[in-house]
Design a protein around this motif. Structure first.
Motif, PDB file in Angstrom:
ATOM      1  N   ILE A  41       0.836  -1.207   0.000  1.00  0.00           N
ATOM      2  CA  ILE A  41       0.000   0.000   0.000  1.00  0.00           C
ATOM      3  C   ILE A  41       0.866   1.250   0.000  1.00  0.00           C
ATOM      4  N   ALA A  42       1.935   1.242   0.803  1.00  0.00           N
ATOM      5  CA  ALA A  42       2.840   2.403   0.852  1.00  0.00           C
ATOM      6  C   ALA A  42       3.445   2.655  -0.525  1.00  0.00           C
ATOM      7  N   ARG A  43       3.833   1.587  -1.194  1.00  0.00           N
ATOM      8  CA  ARG A  43       4.406   1.749  -2.534  1.00  0.00           C
ATOM      9  C   ARG A  43       3.385   2.326  -3.500  1.00  0.00           C
ATOM     10  N   GLU A  44       2.138   1.839  -3.417  1.00  0.00           N
ATOM     11  CA  GLU A  44       1.100   2.313  -4.321  1.00  0.00           C
ATOM     12  C   GLU A  44       0.738   3.784  -4.049  1.00  0.00           C
ATOM     13  N   ALA A 114      -4.815  10.305  -3.294  1.00  0.00           N
ATOM     14  CA  ALA A 114      -3.906   9.187  -3.564  1.00  0.00           C
ATOM     15  C   ALA A 114      -4.319   7.959  -2.764  1.00  0.00           C
ATOM     16  N   VAL A 115      -4.638   8.166  -1.488  1.00  0.00           N
ATOM     17  CA  VAL A 115      -5.081   7.058  -0.639  1.00  0.00           C
ATOM     18  C   VAL A 115      -6.383   6.477  -1.161  1.00  0.00           C
ATOM     19  N   ARG A 116      -7.290   7.344  -1.582  1.00  0.00           N
ATOM     20  CA  ARG A 116      -8.582   6.897  -2.108  1.00  0.00           C
ATOM     21  C   ARG A 116      -8.393   6.043  -3.369  1.00  0.00           C
ATOM     22  N   MET A 117      -7.501   6.473  -4.244  1.00  0.00           N
ATOM     23  CA  MET A 117      -7.252   5.729  -5.473  1.00  0.00           C
ATOM     24  C   MET A 117      -6.685   4.339  -5.178  1.00  0.00           C
ATOM     25  N   VAL A 118      -5.765   4.272  -4.228  1.00  0.00           N
ATOM     26  CA  VAL A 118      -5.171   2.976  -3.865  1.00  0.00           C
ATOM     27  C   VAL A 118      -6.247   2.058  -3.288  1.00  0.00           C
ATOM     28  N   TYR A 119      -7.099   2.610  -2.450  1.00  0.00           N
ATOM     29  CA  TYR A 119      -8.176   1.810  -1.863  1.00  0.00           C
ATOM     30  C   TYR A 119      -9.109   1.271  -2.940  1.00  0.00           C
ATOM     31  N   LEU A 120      -9.535   2.124  -3.856  1.00  0.00           N
ATOM     32  CA  LEU A 120     -10.468   1.708  -4.901  1.00  0.00           C
ATOM     33  C   LEU A 120      -9.847   0.659  -5.833  1.00  0.00           C
ATOM     34  N   LYS A 121      -8.544   0.802  -6.108  1.00  0.00           N
ATOM     35  CA  LYS A 121      -7.874  -0.141  -7.004  1.00  0.00           C
ATOM     36  C   LYS A 121      -7.710  -1.522  -6.375  1.00  0.00           C
ATOM     37  N   HIS A 122      -7.454  -1.550  -5.072  1.00  0.00           N
ATOM     38  CA  HIS A 122      -7.019  -2.807  -4.447  1.00  0.00           C
ATOM     39  C   HIS A 122      -7.916  -3.300  -3.319  1.00  0.00           C
ATOM     40  N   LYS A 123      -9.103  -2.702  -3.170  1.00  0.00           N
ATOM     41  CA  LYS A 123      -9.934  -3.075  -2.018  1.00  0.00           C
ATOM     42  C   LYS A 123     -10.362  -4.541  -2.058  1.00  0.00           C
ATOM     43  N   ASP A 124     -10.614  -5.084  -3.259  1.00  0.00           N
ATOM     44  CA  ASP A 124     -11.051  -6.478  -3.337  1.00  0.00           C
ATOM     45  C   ASP A 124      -9.987  -7.433  -2.827  1.00  0.00           C
ATOM     46  N   ALA A 125      -8.726  -7.122  -3.108  1.00  0.00           N
ATOM     47  CA  ALA A 125      -7.635  -8.021  -2.720  1.00  0.00           C
ATOM     48  C   ALA A 125      -7.189  -7.808  -1.278  1.00  0.00           C
ATOM     49  N   LEU A 126      -7.272  -6.568  -0.806  1.00  0.00           N
ATOM     50  CA  LEU A 126      -6.661  -6.246   0.485  1.00  0.00           C
ATOM     51  C   LEU A 126      -7.631  -6.067   1.644  1.00  0.00           C
ATOM     52  N   PHE A 127      -8.872  -5.683   1.361  1.00  0.00           N
ATOM     53  CA  PHE A 127      -9.719  -5.218   2.456  1.00  0.00           C
ATOM     54  C   PHE A 127     -11.021  -5.967   2.624  1.00  0.00           C
ATOM     55  N   GLU A 128     -11.288  -6.966   1.789  1.00  0.00           N
ATOM     56  CA  GLU A 128     -12.565  -7.663   1.899  1.00  0.00           C
ATOM     57  C   GLU A 128     -12.498  -8.797   2.910  1.00  0.00           C
ATOM     58  N   LYS A 129     -13.621  -9.135   3.483  1.00  0.00           N
ATOM     59  CA  LYS A 129     -13.696 -10.191   4.483  1.00  0.00           C
ATOM     60  C   LYS A 129     -13.529 -11.580   3.889  1.00  0.00           C
ATOM     61  N   SER A 130     -13.456 -11.680   2.578  1.00  0.00           N
ATOM     62  CA  SER A 130     -13.324 -12.988   1.933  1.00  0.00           C
ATOM     63  C   SER A 130     -11.905 -13.529   2.012  1.00  0.00           C
ATOM     64  N   SER A 131     -11.027 -12.871   2.789  1.00  0.00           N
ATOM     65  CA  SER A 131      -9.636 -13.300   2.860  1.00  0.00           C
ATOM     66  C   SER A 131      -9.494 -14.727   3.389  1.00  0.00           C
ATOM     67  N   THR A 132     -10.409 -15.167   4.279  1.00  0.00           N
ATOM     68  CA  THR A 132     -10.338 -16.534   4.802  1.00  0.00           C
ATOM     69  C   THR A 132     -10.506 -17.548   3.680  1.00  0.00           C
TER      70      THR A 132
END
Length: 308
Positions: A41-44, A114-132
């Motif tokens: 995330i920091a890199r993005e 910038a933070v908003r763009m990173v969140y929108l781009k990667h929310k499915d991979a990084l922030f969803e509860k489906s990680s399990t």
């Protein structure tokens, strides 16, 4: 960069002869996963702020050094980006309205954007509860393309480009070179047979004896993996005249490598699991120009590249 890697992994432990850092064996997977995500995330964010790519990669590496919430008055800009990364991960795990939380930040609008763009781009991979469910998946097709890209980038960075995850269409690029040898692998006796046949070809290329033995060793590791974990497979040796390279393409019809365990299996020397190569990947990255890995639930392909 070499000094950064020495600091980064194992508190300054001596790097391997190949320059690939020795990751700390005591690191837990969840701890490493958090550091991966925070650094990614920091890199993005840095990319969205138009920082130099070198700076973004440095942030990815530095994430492994920083305890959560650590501040460094001498590196305020870095602290701010890591703080934003941690906020995103915390909001996501707490199921908060992330976009509202971003709006409340006391940062300039360009930073919030910038933070908003990173969140929108990667929310499915990084922030969803489906990680399990993702952790239980045993192949890259069951995980999102973005998550697979994160693992690819992290492994590529941690090995200084020596190990790269690839997709099926990339395998085909290497199979267009001139075929020097092709052999089937179905039983244990096929391991020494294929090794001997490949050795005859390498001897014709007037390759240094020590280098040739190293190449044969890692090719044997890959072939052995077929016998251990797959029904059958084959090994093909190609030569690319334009690039002056040899490619050992080792294919199997096994169950593939679980995506969520790839960092442990490929970066930890001696990591033991049903699907892993044990010491195999460590040897391969030391003795080849580059290792490429494609994996799926119906088979995997390892491409060992050698510089002539």
């Amino acid at each position: 960069m070499r000094q950064l890697f020495k600091k980064l992994f194992n508190g300054g432990a001596v790097a391997s002869r190949s320059g690939i850092p020795a990751l700390p064996k005591q690191a837990a997977y969840r701890e490493m996963e958090y550091q991966f995500k925070r650094g990614f995330i920091a890199r993005e964010i840095s990319a969205e702020l138009h920082y130099e790519p070198k700076k973004g990669n440095e942030l990815l590496f530095l994430s492994f050094l920083r305890p959560k919430g650590q501040n460094n008055k001498k590196r305020v800009k870095e602290d701010s980006i890591f703080l934003l990364s941690e906020h995103l991960l915390d909001w996501g795990s707490a199921s908060k309205d992330v976009e509202k939380e971003i709006e409340r930040l006391s940062f300039p609008e360009d930073v919030k954007n910038a933070v908003r763009m990173v969140y929108l781009k990667h929310k499915d991979a990084l922030f969803e509860k489906s990680s399990t469910e993702c952790k239980k998946a045993h192949d890259d097709t069951k995980s999102t393309a973005k998550e697979w890209a994160i693992y690819r980038d992290v492994i590529f960075a941690a090995t200084q480009g020596k190990l790269k995850l690839i997709e099926k269409d990339e395998v085909q690029k290497y199979e267009k070179s001139d075929v020097l040898y092709e052999g089937m692998v179905q039983k244990r006796a096929d391991i020494p047979y294929n090794r001997q046949e490949i050795r005859k070809i390498l001897e014709q290329k007037d390759i240094n004896q020590t280098k040739m033995m190293n190449w044969l060793l890692v090719i044997s590791e890959g072939i052995t993996n077929i016998i251990k974990h797959a029904e059958e497979g084959r090994v093909t040796l190609y030569r690319c005249i334009e690039r002056e390279e040899l490619y050992a393409v080792i294919e199997d019809k096994g169950p593939g490598f679980p995506l969520d365990r790839l960092p442990n299996m490929t970066l930890f020397a001696g990591y033991s699991s049903k699907e892993s190569l044990g010491q195999g990947f460590t040897l391969m990255t030391k003795m080849t120009k580059q290792v490429l890995l494609y994996t799926s639930p119906i088979g995997s392909t390892i491409i060992l590249t050698f510089d002539l």
